[in-house]
Every structure is written in structure tokens, then in C-alpha cells.
Motif scaffolding. Structure first.
Motif, PDB file in Angstrom:
ATOM      1  N   GLU A 141       4.202   4.381  -4.276  1.00  0.00           N
ATOM      2  CA  GLU A 141       3.597   3.092  -3.931  1.00  0.00           C
ATOM      3  C   GLU A 141       4.656   2.124  -3.400  1.00  0.00           C
ATOM      4  O   GLU A 141       4.421   1.421  -2.415  1.00  0.00           O
ATOM      5  N   ALA A 161       5.581   2.861   0.153  1.00  0.00           N
ATOM      6  CA  ALA A 161       4.510   2.419   1.052  1.00  0.00           C
ATOM      7  C   ALA A 161       4.538   0.898   1.218  1.00  0.00           C
ATOM      8  O   ALA A 161       4.330   0.389   2.321  1.00  0.00           O
ATOM      9  N   SER A 198       5.233  -0.765   5.021  1.00  0.00           N
ATOM     10  CA  SER A 198       3.825  -0.758   5.430  1.00  0.00           C
ATOM     11  C   SER A 198       3.622  -1.041   6.918  1.00  0.00           C
ATOM     12  O   SER A 198       2.649  -0.570   7.503  1.00  0.00           O
ATOM     13  N   ILE A 240       4.704   2.630   8.715  1.00  0.00           N
ATOM     14  CA  ILE A 240       4.385   3.930   8.131  1.00  0.00           C
ATOM     15  C   ILE A 240       3.419   4.708   9.027  1.00  0.00           C
ATOM     16  O   ILE A 240       2.482   4.155   9.575  1.00  0.00           O
ATOM     17  N   GLN A 289       2.860  10.364   6.979  1.00  0.00           N
ATOM     18  CA  GLN A 289       3.653   9.914   5.835  1.00  0.00           C
ATOM     19  C   GLN A 289       2.744   9.319   4.758  1.00  0.00           C
ATOM     20  O   GLN A 289       2.906   9.588   3.568  1.00  0.00           O
ATOM     21  N   MET A 290       1.766   8.510   5.185  1.00  0.00           N
ATOM     22  CA  MET A 290       0.830   7.938   4.216  1.00  0.00           C
ATOM     23  C   MET A 290      -0.005   9.025   3.556  1.00  0.00           C
ATOM     24  O   MET A 290      -0.269   8.973   2.357  1.00  0.00           O
ATOM     25  N   LEU A 349       2.122  10.360   0.806  1.00  0.00           N
ATOM     26  CA  LEU A 349       2.362   9.442  -0.319  1.00  0.00           C
ATOM     27  C   LEU A 349       1.106   9.108  -1.121  1.00  0.00           C
ATOM     28  O   LEU A 349       1.147   9.010  -2.339  1.00  0.00           O
ATOM     29  N   LYS A 350      -0.008   8.927  -0.436  1.00  0.00           N
ATOM     30  CA  LYS A 350      -1.222   8.395  -1.077  1.00  0.00           C
ATOM     31  C   LYS A 350      -1.696   9.185  -2.307  1.00  0.00           C
ATOM     32  O   LYS A 350      -2.066   8.575  -3.306  1.00  0.00           O
ATOM     33  N   ILE A 388      -2.474  -1.347  -1.253  1.00  0.00           N
ATOM     34  CA  ILE A 388      -1.460  -0.674  -0.442  1.00  0.00           C
ATOM     35  C   ILE A 388      -2.192  -0.128   0.766  1.00  0.00           C
ATOM     36  O   ILE A 388      -3.283   0.416   0.655  1.00  0.00           O
ATOM     37  N   CYS A 389      -1.560  -0.277   1.924  1.00  0.00           N
ATOM     38  CA  CYS A 389      -2.219   0.098   3.186  1.00  0.00           C
ATOM     39  C   CYS A 389      -2.903   1.457   3.090  1.00  0.00           C
ATOM     40  O   CYS A 389      -2.423   2.361   2.448  1.00  0.00           O
TER      41      CYS A 389
END
Length: 190
Positions: free
Chosen positions: A157, A160, A164, A167, A171-172, A175-176, A188-189
Motif C-alpha cells: 500500500e 502505491a 500513485s 504507477i 504494477q498495480m 501490488l493490489k 489507494i488508486c
């Protein structure tokens, strides 16, 4: 803006954002164990005396690095105003209005003058008006209420939050799934 590359340790835990130049150096040192995601950039080097061909390295969006020195995971991300304001979606946690960065301040829910600590779980983004109105009072001493409870972002988080604006989707997507199940939606986006 220059795209950043997400660096992981060999276990796949997110570590930091690095530049394409740093990534090229890691490739040259043979420290990249595996990669994911699309190409961020092609790094072009010199020409070979023997073949006349130019060195080209395709740099991916996500790299995992070998080596003990390159693998520490930051379990307690540093508390900074840019990350805090991004965590709270640039919204005052008292009045609910959204503000530009310069119009926000860090408020200690339990005031530092009364023993409150400067840590993620005790701070929120507040507009300057609400922060001044609250002063060094406890919430129960005011008419103010928190719109969301403060929390410490986990490493995924945090990465990110601090990147933001730049990104990439791949990549998101990496991470998500690592975000806390307690992270409020939209904080978070996407």
C-alpha cells in the motif's frame, strides 16, 4: 514523468521504486532473478568492437533481486505528509472536503501535546481550518468526528501511495492483491 520500476525481493515482496538507470546497473551486476510486466524502457549501451552491434536491454516494469543486501522489506513505512495525504485521499478526515496538498496539514488525533505519538495510527489529513479548530483537544472535547480511522499502510500500500501518479497497470495489478483487507475502498488508486 519517468516511469519507475517496482523492485521486489526474491520472495516477491515489494521493496521500493527504482529508476531505469538503477535497474540497468542491477542487470549488469547479474542481480535480477526474475521479472514481470511489460517493458518500461529499452536501455541502449555501447557498440561491440567485435560485432558492431549495440547493447540493448529491455527493462520490465517489475524486477526481483537476489542478494541479502538488496532484499530488506520495509515493514514500518516512514510517515510523510505526501504519503499521509494520499492515504486519506486528500480529504480532510473531519469535514470531508477534498483539498489540494498545500491546504492540508497533519493532525494528531490524540494530540502530541497530550502524549499522542507521531505515527500512522494516530494521524490524519486535516484541512488547516479543522486542524486549527481542534487544536490540542481530544475528539470527545470537540464536536468533530473522524470520517475514517487512521491506519498504517502495509509495504504494498505504501509503495502505491508514494508513486500513485506514475504507477502502471501491471504494477498495480501486482501490488493490489497484497493490500490489507482493512484498506478502505478508494483510498489507494484503483
Amino acid at each position: 514523468m519517468e516511469a519507475r520500476i517496482l523492485r521486489l525481493n526474491m520472495a516477491g515482496q515489494p521493496i521500493e521504486w527504482i529508476s531505469w538507470k538503477e535497474t540497468t546497473c542491477l542487470y549488469a551486476r547479474g542481480l535480477i532473478g526474475w521479472t514481470l510486466g511489460g517493458e518500461v524502457k529499452k536501455a541502449r549501451g555501447g557498440y561491440s568492437r567485435l560485432t558492431g552491434l549495440r547493447t540493448v536491454i529491455s527493462l520490465p516494469a517489475i524486477i526481483a533481486c537476489e542478494g541479502e543486501k538488496l532484499a530488506p522489506m520495509r515493514l514500518n513505512p516512514p510517515l510523510t505528509n505526501p504519503a499521509l495525504f494520499a492515504r486519506d485521499n486528500y480529504q480532510c478526515m473531519y469535514c470531508g472536503k477534498t483539498f489540494p496538498y498545500d491546504a492540508l496539514s497533519r493532525d494528531h488525533v490524540h494530540p502530541s501535546s497530550r502524549g499522542g505519538k507521531d505515527r500512522w495510527e494516530n494521524v490524519v489529513a486535516a484541512c488547516k481550518r479543522c486542524n486549527q479548530h481542534k487544536g490540542d483537544s481530544l475528539l470527545e472535547e470537540t464536536h468533530l468526528e473522524l470520517l475514517a480511522l487512521p491506519y498504517r499502510p502495509n509495504p504494498a500500500e505504501y509503495l502505491a501511495l508514494i508513486n500513485s501518479e506514475r504507477i502502471r497497470g501491471d504494477q498495480m495489478a501486482y501490488l493490489k492483491p497484497q493490500f490489507s483487507r482493512y484498506t478502505p475502498p478508494g483510498k489507494i488508486c484503483a
